[in-house]
Design a protein around this motif. Sequence first.
Motif, PDB file in Angstrom:
ATOM      1  N   VAL A 224     -23.651  -0.495   1.249  1.00  0.00           N
ATOM      2  CA  VAL A 224     -22.210  -0.268   1.460  1.00  0.00           C
ATOM      3  C   VAL A 224     -22.056   0.330   2.866  1.00  0.00           C
ATOM      4  O   VAL A 224     -22.549   1.417   3.148  1.00  0.00           O
ATOM      5  CB  VAL A 224     -21.639   0.697   0.394  1.00  0.00           C
ATOM      6  N   LEU A 225     -21.351  -0.416   3.730  1.00  0.00           N
ATOM      7  CA  LEU A 225     -21.162   0.034   5.116  1.00  0.00           C
ATOM      8  C   LEU A 225     -20.073   1.105   5.167  1.00  0.00           C
ATOM      9  O   LEU A 225     -20.110   2.008   5.997  1.00  0.00           O
ATOM     10  CB  LEU A 225     -20.750  -1.194   5.944  1.00  0.00           C
ATOM     11  N   GLY A 226     -19.105   0.992   4.284  1.00  0.00           N
ATOM     12  CA  GLY A 226     -18.023   1.982   4.249  1.00  0.00           C
ATOM     13  C   GLY A 226     -16.804   1.411   3.558  1.00  0.00           C
ATOM     14  O   GLY A 226     -16.864   0.344   2.942  1.00  0.00           O
ATOM     15  N   LYS A 227     -15.710   2.154   3.678  1.00  0.00           N
ATOM     16  CA  LYS A 227     -14.474   1.695   3.052  1.00  0.00           C
ATOM     17  C   LYS A 227     -13.292   2.035   3.948  1.00  0.00           C
ATOM     18  O   LYS A 227     -13.387   2.901   4.836  1.00  0.00           O
ATOM     19  CB  LYS A 227     -14.307   2.322   1.668  1.00  0.00           C
ATOM     20  N   THR A 228     -12.199   1.345   3.707  1.00  0.00           N
ATOM     21  CA  THR A 228     -10.980   1.568   4.459  1.00  0.00           C
ATOM     22  C   THR A 228      -9.836   1.501   3.461  1.00  0.00           C
ATOM     23  O   THR A 228      -9.980   0.855   2.417  1.00  0.00           O
ATOM     24  CB  THR A 228     -10.851   0.518   5.584  1.00  0.00           C
ATOM     25  N   ARG A 229      -8.740   2.207   3.740  1.00  0.00           N
ATOM     26  CA  ARG A 229      -7.662   2.259   2.740  1.00  0.00           C
ATOM     27  C   ARG A 229      -6.347   1.761   3.315  1.00  0.00           C
ATOM     28  O   ARG A 229      -6.102   1.886   4.519  1.00  0.00           O
ATOM     29  CB  ARG A 229      -7.506   3.695   2.233  1.00  0.00           C
ATOM     30  N   LYS A 230      -5.522   1.247   2.416  1.00  0.00           N
ATOM     31  CA  LYS A 230      -4.226   0.676   2.808  1.00  0.00           C
ATOM     32  C   LYS A 230      -3.339   1.775   3.401  1.00  0.00           C
ATOM     33  O   LYS A 230      -3.051   2.768   2.722  1.00  0.00           O
ATOM     34  CB  LYS A 230      -3.582   0.061   1.561  1.00  0.00           C
ATOM     35  N   ASN A 231      -2.923   1.593   4.621  1.00  0.00           N
ATOM     36  CA  ASN A 231      -2.202   2.646   5.334  1.00  0.00           C
ATOM     37  C   ASN A 231      -0.705   2.665   5.043  1.00  0.00           C
ATOM     38  O   ASN A 231      -0.062   3.701   5.170  1.00  0.00           O
ATOM     39  CB  ASN A 231      -2.382   2.470   6.843  1.00  0.00           C
ATOM     40  N   HIS A 232      -0.147   1.499   4.738  1.00  0.00           N
ATOM     41  CA  HIS A 232       1.307   1.418   4.555  1.00  0.00           C
ATOM     42  C   HIS A 232       1.585   0.876   3.147  1.00  0.00           C
ATOM     43  O   HIS A 232       1.081  -0.185   2.789  1.00  0.00           O
ATOM     44  CB  HIS A 232       1.922   0.495   5.604  1.00  0.00           C
ATOM     45  N   ILE A 233       2.356   1.629   2.377  1.00  0.00           N
ATOM     46  CA  ILE A 233       2.610   1.244   0.978  1.00  0.00           C
ATOM     47  C   ILE A 233       4.019   0.671   0.880  1.00  0.00           C
ATOM     48  O   ILE A 233       4.986   1.307   1.315  1.00  0.00           O
ATOM     49  CB  ILE A 233       2.499   2.471   0.040  1.00  0.00           C
ATOM     50  N   PRO A 234       4.154  -0.535   0.286  1.00  0.00           N
ATOM     51  CA  PRO A 234       5.484  -1.151   0.222  1.00  0.00           C
ATOM     52  C   PRO A 234       6.437  -0.396  -0.692  1.00  0.00           C
ATOM     53  O   PRO A 234       6.030   0.160  -1.714  1.00  0.00           O
ATOM     54  CB  PRO A 234       5.194  -2.549  -0.340  1.00  0.00           C
ATOM     55  N   ARG A 235       7.675  -0.393  -0.302  1.00  0.00           N
ATOM     56  CA  ARG A 235       8.760   0.105  -1.151  1.00  0.00           C
ATOM     57  C   ARG A 235       9.827  -0.965  -1.128  1.00  0.00           C
ATOM     58  O   ARG A 235      10.952  -0.754  -0.688  1.00  0.00           O
ATOM     59  CB  ARG A 235       9.283   1.442  -0.619  1.00  0.00           C
ATOM     60  N   VAL A 236       9.454  -2.156  -1.564  1.00  0.00           N
ATOM     61  CA  VAL A 236      10.335  -3.315  -1.479  1.00  0.00           C
ATOM     62  C   VAL A 236      10.155  -4.144  -2.753  1.00  0.00           C
ATOM     63  O   VAL A 236       9.034  -4.298  -3.241  1.00  0.00           O
ATOM     64  CB  VAL A 236      10.017  -4.144  -0.201  1.00  0.00           C
ATOM     65  N   GLY A 237      11.269  -4.637  -3.278  1.00  0.00           N
ATOM     66  CA  GLY A 237      11.222  -5.517  -4.455  1.00  0.00           C
ATOM     67  C   GLY A 237      10.448  -4.878  -5.598  1.00  0.00           C
ATOM     68  O   GLY A 237      10.580  -3.689  -5.882  1.00  0.00           O
ATOM     69  N   ASP A 238       9.618  -5.697  -6.243  1.00  0.00           N
ATOM     70  CA  ASP A 238       8.828  -5.213  -7.377  1.00  0.00           C
ATOM     71  C   ASP A 238       7.473  -4.654  -6.957  1.00  0.00           C
ATOM     72  O   ASP A 238       6.611  -4.401  -7.801  1.00  0.00           O
ATOM     73  CB  ASP A 238       8.613  -6.349  -8.383  1.00  0.00           C
TER      74      ASP A 238
ATOM     75  N   GLU B  20       8.482  -6.335 -20.494  1.00  0.00           N
ATOM     76  CA  GLU B  20       9.507  -6.587 -19.475  1.00  0.00           C
ATOM     77  C   GLU B  20       9.627  -5.401 -18.530  1.00  0.00           C
ATOM     78  O   GLU B  20       9.394  -4.254 -18.920  1.00  0.00           O
ATOM     79  CB  GLU B  20      10.863  -6.779 -20.155  1.00  0.00           C
ATOM     80  N   PHE B  21      10.000  -5.674 -17.285  1.00  0.00           N
ATOM     81  CA  PHE B  21      10.313  -4.603 -16.335  1.00  0.00           C
ATOM     82  C   PHE B  21      11.548  -5.020 -15.540  1.00  0.00           C
ATOM     83  O   PHE B  21      11.883  -6.202 -15.457  1.00  0.00           O
ATOM     84  CB  PHE B  21       9.122  -4.305 -15.409  1.00  0.00           C
ATOM     85  N   THR B  22      12.212  -4.031 -14.971  1.00  0.00           N
ATOM     86  CA  THR B  22      13.412  -4.332 -14.187  1.00  0.00           C
ATOM     87  C   THR B  22      13.100  -4.195 -12.700  1.00  0.00           C
ATOM     88  O   THR B  22      12.120  -3.561 -12.317  1.00  0.00           O
ATOM     89  CB  THR B  22      14.556  -3.360 -14.546  1.00  0.00           C
ATOM     90  N   SER B  23      13.974  -4.778 -11.876  1.00  0.00           N
ATOM     91  CA  SER B  23      13.748  -4.744 -10.425  1.00  0.00           C
ATOM     92  C   SER B  23      14.748  -3.863  -9.708  1.00  0.00           C
ATOM     93  O   SER B  23      14.796  -3.854  -8.479  1.00  0.00           O
ATOM     94  CB  SER B  23      13.830  -6.158  -9.852  1.00  0.00           C
ATOM     95  N   GLY B  24      15.579  -3.145 -10.467  1.00  0.00           N
ATOM     96  CA  GLY B  24      16.562  -2.268  -9.830  1.00  0.00           C
ATOM     97  C   GLY B  24      17.584  -3.037  -9.011  1.00  0.00           C
ATOM     98  O   GLY B  24      18.102  -2.524  -8.017  1.00  0.00           O
ATOM     99  N   ASP B  25      17.850  -4.299  -9.419  1.00  0.00           N
ATOM    100  CA  ASP B  25      18.814  -5.102  -8.661  1.00  0.00           C
ATOM    101  C   ASP B  25      19.963  -5.604  -9.538  1.00  0.00           C
ATOM    102  O   ASP B  25      20.675  -6.543  -9.189  1.00  0.00           O
ATOM    103  CB  ASP B  25      18.105  -6.303  -8.001  1.00  0.00           C
ATOM    104  N   GLY B  26      20.115  -4.986 -10.715  1.00  0.00           N
ATOM    105  CA  GLY B  26      21.206  -5.374 -11.616  1.00  0.00           C
ATOM    106  C   GLY B  26      20.912  -6.633 -12.414  1.00  0.00           C
ATOM    107  O   GLY B  26      21.687  -7.014 -13.282  1.00  0.00           O
TER     108      GLY B  26
END
Length: 384
Positions: free
Chosen positions: A190-204, A297-303
């Motif tokens: 294992v050379l190493g790891k990297t992590r997701k820097n930007h987390i979406p706050r869009v849609g589902d 089921e889940f909702t998308s907060g879009d009515g």
Amino acid sequence: MAGPEWESLEKCLEANLSPADLREVKRILYGKETRKLDLPSRAFKAASEGDFELQGYGFEAAKEQLRQPRIVRVGLVQNRIPLPADAPVAEQVSALHRRIGAIAEVAAMCGVNIICFQEAWTMPFAFCTREKLPWTEFAESAEEGPTTRFCQKLAKKYDMVVVSPILERDGEHGDILWNTAVVISNSGAVLGKTRKNHIPRVGDFNESTYYMEGNLGHPVFQTQFGRIAVNICYGRHHPLNWLMYSINGAEIIFNPSATIGALSESLWPVEARNAAIANHCFTCAINRVGEEHFPNEFTSGDGKKAHQDFGYFYGSSYVAGPDSSRTPGLSRNRDGLLVAELDLNLCRQVNDIWNFKMTGRYEMYARELAEAIKPNYSPPVLKE
Ligand SMILES: NC(=O)NCCC(=O)O
């Protein structure tokens, strides 16, 4: 929006344009034409038996007097989930290991040196649901989890660097979760790891319910085949994210993703291609394929009405080069392996022509950004 019946942009252009028009459209949308790779027929046979697409393209660089060509083959894997999302967790993970194992075997036949899988490849993209169980059970240790062990075997067997994006459980730090890519050397270490820097706050894309923004910065991994970095999914909308991997020396930046047509399909061909141009490097954009249905089921907060599906993951994985050339995409509707042969000398050659690094004025932006993030900052807007 088209579903699986609309196979790809490339197929549509080829079916509807005259050869002369197609040439001009491709010149603009795809840059200098990439060479079709002569991949072994047994690889095509295995891909056809395994019901996945196989395509291969090569990028050219000019011959230099003092440096030998630095040729590397990358493999991009896009796939649907083989079992329904309500199958037992361990069975889903095993089925994905088997599927990816079969595709990696074909990648090895094609001489792939570095392979990258899609975002959170060991699970359905369940973050839309906002439920914790059973989805958090897919999380594993980046260093010692069963998926990393599986990838270490692949890496050693095929002498291949493996980029494995998973949901990470960090047992050393309170068992918290991260969206992580583990990079495994062709030695199997294992050379190493990297992590997701930007987390979406869009849609589902309710990923902030599960994990935080990455805390490892912009690591670059020196492999036997070149310097690589991983910009996970939503990070591709952030030009500074690409920039920092490039500033740290990445020659190839992988972008394992999970994104759907209604949201991002018009952005997809632009962003990774632009990043390759702007940063004098190669970029590899990978998306998953198909529809994923969830038990509740889940909702998308879009009515709109609650629903059980995320939307259509449109595949279309591709590789882009620093000279604005790019490969055609894999299809929108099938599992696939895209093999691309890169000459990494192209990065410095294009840098010497366009000089984006030399003309970047980073010191000016560093100074101005340091001011702009202060709470008492007042933008220099001049008024009459
Ligand atoms: N997985 C992920 O970050 N998706 C967000 C949507 C997008 O970036 O297109």
